[in-house]
Every structure is written in C-alpha cells, then in structure tokens.
Design a protein around this motif. Structure first.
Motif, PDB file in Angstrom:
ATOM      1  N   GLY A  83       0.829  -1.202   0.000  1.00  0.00           N
ATOM      2  CA  GLY A  83       0.000   0.000   0.000  1.00  0.00           C
ATOM      3  C   GLY A  83       0.858   1.243   0.000  1.00  0.00           C
ATOM      4  N   ILE A  84       0.176   2.406   0.017  1.00  0.00           N
ATOM      5  CA  ILE A  84       0.865   3.696   0.075  1.00  0.00           C
ATOM      6  C   ILE A  84       1.104   4.082   1.526  1.00  0.00           C
ATOM      7  N   VAL A 110       5.234  -6.297   4.602  1.00  0.00           N
ATOM      8  CA  VAL A 110       4.486  -5.145   4.114  1.00  0.00           C
ATOM      9  C   VAL A 110       5.344  -4.371   3.126  1.00  0.00           C
ATOM     10  N   GLY A 111       4.779  -4.176   1.919  1.00  0.00           N
ATOM     11  CA  GLY A 111       5.473  -3.394   0.904  1.00  0.00           C
ATOM     12  C   GLY A 111       4.917  -1.987   0.837  1.00  0.00           C
ATOM     13  N   VAL A 112       5.816  -0.999   0.792  1.00  0.00           N
ATOM     14  CA  VAL A 112       5.449   0.413   0.734  1.00  0.00           C
ATOM     15  C   VAL A 112       6.020   0.989  -0.562  1.00  0.00           C
ATOM     16  N   CYS A 113       5.145   1.564  -1.369  1.00  0.00           N
ATOM     17  CA  CYS A 113       5.571   2.120  -2.659  1.00  0.00           C
ATOM     18  C   CYS A 113       6.325   3.429  -2.461  1.00  0.00           C
ATOM     19  N   SER A 114       7.239   3.710  -3.380  1.00  0.00           N
ATOM     20  CA  SER A 114       8.048   4.918  -3.303  1.00  0.00           C
ATOM     21  C   SER A 114       7.244   6.137  -3.751  1.00  0.00           C
ATOM     22  N   ASP A 115       7.831   7.309  -3.560  1.00  0.00           N
ATOM     23  CA  ASP A 115       7.169   8.538  -3.984  1.00  0.00           C
ATOM     24  C   ASP A 115       7.018   8.591  -5.501  1.00  0.00           C
ATOM     25  N   HIS A 119       3.354   9.042  -7.037  1.00  0.00           N
ATOM     26  CA  HIS A 119       3.007  10.288  -7.719  1.00  0.00           C
ATOM     27  C   HIS A 119       2.628  10.034  -9.175  1.00  0.00           C
ATOM     28  N   ASN A 120       3.196   9.033  -9.790  1.00  0.00           N
ATOM     29  CA  ASN A 120       2.872   8.739 -11.184  1.00  0.00           C
ATOM     30  C   ASN A 120       1.525   8.047 -11.335  1.00  0.00           C
ATOM     31  N   PHE A 121       1.209   7.115 -10.410  1.00  0.00           N
ATOM     32  CA  PHE A 121       0.009   6.304 -10.578  1.00  0.00           C
ATOM     33  C   PHE A 121      -1.181   6.746  -9.717  1.00  0.00           C
ATOM     34  N   GLU A 129       8.262   9.294   1.256  1.00  0.00           N
ATOM     35  CA  GLU A 129       8.429   7.849   1.363  1.00  0.00           C
ATOM     36  C   GLU A 129       9.144   7.429   2.642  1.00  0.00           C
ATOM     37  N   ASN A 130      10.133   8.209   3.082  1.00  0.00           N
ATOM     38  CA  ASN A 130      10.842   7.842   4.312  1.00  0.00           C
ATOM     39  C   ASN A 130       9.913   7.916   5.533  1.00  0.00           C
TER      40      ASN A 130
END
Length: 367
Positions: A83-84, A110-115, A119-121, A129-130
C-alpha cells in the motif's frame, strides 16, 4: 468426544463460581481482563534488505488448507500486504492486523511504494516515502518492510520474498491500465481478502483538511508558522489575523453573555426563594393576627373576661333578703363628768336627744 464436553461444562462451572468484581463473570457478557504484561515489540520491524534469507532450502508454497491447519514454527505462512500508507491511521493498522491474523502462524511482510511510483500512478502524498516507511515499521503487526515496493506484483518478486499469500481488501483496485491489479493473484489462488474500515481513509482525512483549510491556517499562524511556510499571501495573512481578533471578541462577548445569563438565573432563583419565604411568613403572620384579633380571637375572650371581672369588682353581690335582721340597742349617751346635765348640742341634734335626756333624768331621779 465425551471428555471434552464434560471438561467444558466443568470449566464453565468454575468460571461461574469465580465471579469477578461486582459479581460479574465471563458468562455475563463482560470481557475478561488481561493480566498486566508487555505484548508490544521493543524495536521497529526490519527492512527486507536487512534480513538474511536461507536460499538453500527450496521455496514451496503452502496451500490454504495447510495454512489454516497451522504450520511448523520454523515455517510460518508468509503473507504480503502492500500500500501507500500515507497519513498512517487506524484503518491501515486494522488491515495489517487482519493480515497478521489470517493464519495461526503468520509472518507479515508489508510493501510500501516509493514517492515516484505513487506520484505517477495515484497522486501527490502528504508524507514522503521515508516518513511512510517509518510509520509502517512501527506498527506492531508488521514483521518486515519492503521499501520501493512494485506497483504490480510479478512472479519474480513473489519468489524472491517467498510469499505464500497476498492480503488486500476484495474491492477491485483499478490502476496502471488494469481493472484489477490483483487479478492474476486471485487467479493463482494466492489472494487472502481483508475488510476495509469504514469511516476513515487517507482521502477522508485530506478532505477534512481542505474543508477546514482556513481554521488550520489560522491555527498554525498562531503557533508561530510564517505565511511563507504556509504558502499564504500577505493579504490573506492579514485577513486571518483580523478574523482571529474578531473571533476572540466574539468569544469574550459570548462568555459575558453566558455569565450574565448565569447571574440572572441565580438572581431569579434567589428571588423565587425570597418570594416563597415571604409568602410563607405572610401566611403565618395573617394566621397569628386572626388568632389574636379575629371574631373568635384570643383578644375577644380576654376582653370578655376582663369586663366580667371589672363589673364584679364595681358592683358586689347584695345580701339575701331572707337573712334575719338584728335590732340595734340604743347606744348609751355620753355623760359629762361631775355634772348631771348633758353636754350642749346643736339644735339639729336636740330633737334626736330628747328621749336620751329624759332617760338620763329618770335615772338621776332614781339615784
């Protein structure tokens, strides 16, 4: 089958006998209190690149039935949730809690998407992100965090992290030109659905901030933030300061009105009490007055008694007519010493004393 049933009955009896405070038991619908002990972790969850994985053992996925029965301690079910996690809130934490409790022995990744991907999607985020990595790390249900997680899960990514199941809510998530980015996960039988928490989401929180934008800007200006930091123009800054002063004046006026209302209410209550007391005293005074000066009052009886006593004192009772009368003997006349004559008397008394004089002469003659 019989021994477990009897043991359950005995345990129920014991729970019923062992009543808690105020006579409450487990059967009364009151949840039992937990013993005081530390259940949380002392350190944040590590990142995936900081965890060593033994690749010597082959990666064999477990089935859903095997996972539900329970796996050995050295082989937990590896569940992945991504998730974000912008503005990390209770809805995020509840989703991760559900993912952690899908199976008896679960290791949650848990996976966290980068900025850049976000921002693109999806759009601009409030937290970078940090900050989002750090927020997820400190959730108690998370065992491992994957930074810069992919937007679409590939078989290579699943194999690299040895993922058994992917946890997410069952609502189709359309993004990146796909109607549902988890469609291939569902087809592979690796999808484990969770439930969304209604009433809270990152979009809802942002909507609240946008709706009450002026309030939050004025609050931050009061706390020392500059107009430049808040991206507020000079005119808007003066407007917010003026609004703040007006609100303070309104608040003071409102406080004065409330205090005056309270004062008036207290005065009314006291006046009502005084009126009630006055009415009670007036009734008492009128009653006492009537008892004293009324038609049948005490004063009338006192006057009657006093009048009777005065009349009795002024006119004493006459002697009865039947009482016998006593004849009075004539009093002997006074005789002058050494003289046979009676003393001189007034003409008025001469007639009265004729008989007495005659009586006296006869007595002298006899002598």
């Amino acid at each position: 089958m019989e021994p477990p049933t009897s043991s359950r009955l005995n345990s129920r009896k014991r729970r019923k006998d062992e009543s808690g405070p105020n006579g409450a038991t487990d059967l009364d619908g009151i949840p039992p209190k937990m013993s005081r002990r530390s259940l949380g972790l002392k350190e944040p969850a590590p990142f995936s690149d900081e965890v060593e994985i033994d690749y010597s053992k082959p990666y064999i996925r477990v089935t859903y039935e095997e996972a539900m029965r329970g796996t050995p301690l050295d082989r937990p079910v590896r569940v992945y949730a991504d998730g974000i996690f912008d503005l990390f809130h209770s809805g995020h934490a509840r989703a991760l809690m559900q993912a952690k409790n899908l199976f008896p022995n679960t290791y949650l990744i848990v996976g966290v998407c980068s900025d850049e991907l976000t921002h693109n999607f999806k759009g601009f985020t409030v937290m970078n992100e940090n900050e989002r990595y750090d927020a997820v790390q400190h959730c108690r249900y998370v065992d491992e965090v994957v930074r810069n997680a992919p937007w679409t899960l590939t078989p290579e990514f699943l194999a690299e992290h040895r993922i058994d199941f992917v946890a997410h809510d069952d609502i189709p998530y359309s993004s990146a030109g796909s109607d549902d980015v988890y469609k291939h996960i569902k087809e592979a039988g690796m999808f484990a659905p969770t439930q969304r928490t209604e009433g809270i989401s990152t979009s809802d929180i942002i909507t609240r901030i946008v709706r009450d934008y002026d309030v939050y800007v004025r609050r931050n200006l009061q706390r020392g933030y500059t107009a430049k930091e808040l991206n507020v123009s000079f005119i808007n800054e003066k407007k917010y300061h003026l609004q703040e002063r007006v609100d303070k004046v309104k608040k003071r006026v409102k406080d004065v009105e409330e205090k005056s209302k309270e004062f008036v209410q207290k005065v009314e209550e006291k006046s009502i009490d005084l009126i009630q007391k006055w009415e009670e005293k007036s009734r008492e005074f009128i009653g006492n007055f009537l008892e004293m000066f009324g038609p049948e009052g005490a004063l009338k009886h006192m006057l009657k008694e006093g009048k009777g006593r005065m009349l009795q004192a002024i006119s004493p009772k006459q002697s009865p007519s039947s009482s016998p009368t006593h004849d009075r003997s004539p009093s002997p006349s006074f005789r002058w010493p050494f003289s046979t004559k009676t003393p001189p008397s007034s003409p008025a008394n001469r007639s009265r004393n004729k008989s007495a004089v005659t009586y006296d002469i006869s007595e002298d003659e006899e002598d």
